[in-house]
Design an enzyme around this catalytic site. Structure first.
Site, PDB file in Angstrom:
ATOM      1  N   LYS A   1      -8.244   2.059   3.104  1.00 40.24           N
ATOM      2  CA  LYS A   1      -7.233   1.984   4.155  1.00 40.24           C
ATOM      3  C   LYS A   1      -7.123   3.283   4.932  1.00 40.24           C
ATOM      4  O   LYS A   1      -6.232   3.442   5.763  1.00 40.24           O
ATOM      5  CB  LYS A   1      -5.891   1.615   3.545  1.00 40.24           C
ATOM      6  CG  LYS A   1      -5.926   0.305   2.796  1.00 40.24           C
ATOM      7  CD  LYS A   1      -4.665   0.097   2.023  1.00 40.24           C
ATOM      8  CE  LYS A   1      -4.903  -0.854   0.869  1.00 40.24           C
ATOM      9  NZ  LYS A   1      -3.828  -0.831  -0.091  1.00 40.24           N
TER      10      LYS A   1
ATOM     11  N   GLY B   1      -4.837   6.212   8.653  1.00 39.39           N
ATOM     12  CA  GLY B   1      -4.580   5.329   7.529  1.00 39.39           C
ATOM     13  C   GLY B   1      -3.562   4.288   7.951  1.00 39.39           C
ATOM     14  O   GLY B   1      -2.767   4.530   8.862  1.00 39.39           O
TER      15      GLY B   1
ATOM     16  N   SER C   1       4.678   0.334   0.925  1.00 41.36           N
ATOM     17  CA  SER C   1       5.663  -0.010  -0.088  1.00 41.36           C
ATOM     18  C   SER C   1       5.959   1.159  -1.023  1.00 41.36           C
ATOM     19  O   SER C   1       7.076   1.324  -1.484  1.00 41.36           O
ATOM     20  CB  SER C   1       5.195  -1.213  -0.896  1.00 41.36           C
ATOM     21  OG  SER C   1       3.947  -0.934  -1.502  1.00 41.36           O
TER      22      SER C   1
ATOM     23  N   THR D   1       0.824  -1.193   0.000  1.00 41.27           N
ATOM     24  CA  THR D   1       0.000   0.000   0.000  1.00 41.27           C
ATOM     25  C   THR D   1       0.862   1.247   0.000  1.00 41.27           C
ATOM     26  O   THR D   1       2.074   1.193   0.161  1.00 41.27           O
ATOM     27  CB  THR D   1      -0.934   0.016   1.223  1.00 41.27           C
ATOM     28  OG1 THR D   1      -1.996   0.920   0.964  1.00 41.27           O
ATOM     29  CG2 THR D   1      -0.217   0.409   2.482  1.00 41.27           C
TER      30      THR D   1
END
Length: 191
Positions: free
Chosen positions: A52, A64, A143, A20
């Site tokens: 998210k 988040g 990521s 994400t």
């Protein structure tokens, strides 16, 4: 292949973040928290429209997450309880959550990272007990977090609207990180 090749990566290890991009940008009295919608398991995209980023505490707080979804939801529940215990005290709620997360036997195993913000403050929370406030009003996890963070910092002085900074930065991250898509959830506090 040995047993270590099959271990689930820890989200406290930045090299293992695969799933994400969450980005917070604060500028001119406005906070924008954006997250992509991709859920990946290994090299497979399982879902493209996950949410998210969530509002907590009656909409006064935005959070988040990057990491395990179930673990993040457990942390959101704990954070909500801390916000009820310490209304209008985001810093205290975050510090208390981080302390519990680091010391509680059950919570120590929760693999996620959170960005939590209200009208005045933004924090990054980790299972290592970190409660970090960005000095420049920009923070990212996941990521694609470093791609989005770099883009946001590069754009920051040239763009006045933090929503535009966040959207442009997330678009850049989605073009670079294979674990990030352009299906965004965006929440805003302030005007």
């Amino acid at each position: 292949m040995n047993a270590a090749d099959h271990e689930i990566p820890s989200y406290t290890d930045a090299s293992a973040w695969r799933g994400t991009t969450i980005l917070a940008v604060r500028k001119n009295g406005k906070l924008v928290l954006a997250g992509d919608g991709q859920v990946s398991i290994g090299p497979t995209v399982m879902k493209g429209n996950a949410k998210k980023v969530r509002r907590l505490a009656g909409g006064r707080v935005i959070a988040g997450f990057a990491g395990s979804t179930a673990d993040a939801f457990a942390l959101f529940e704990r954070l909500e309880a801390k916000l009820e215990q310490y209304p209008s005290q985001l810093t205290r709620a975050c510090v208390d959550l981080a302390k519990d997360w680091r010391t509680d036997k059950y919570m120590r195993r929760l693999d996620a990272m959170l960005i939590v913000a209200d009208a005045e403050s933004t924090f990054l929370l980790t299972g290592a007990g970190d409660v970090l406030e960005p000095e420049d009003g920009i923070v990212a996890v996941g990521s694609g977090g470093n791609y989005a963070l770099s883009a946001a910092r590069a754009i920051f002085e040239y763009e006045d609207d933090p929503e535009q900074i966040a959207l442009k930065s997330m678009a850049i991250a989605a073009k670079i990180c294979v674990y990030t898509n352009d299906n965004l959830t965006v929440e805003i506090i302030g005007s």
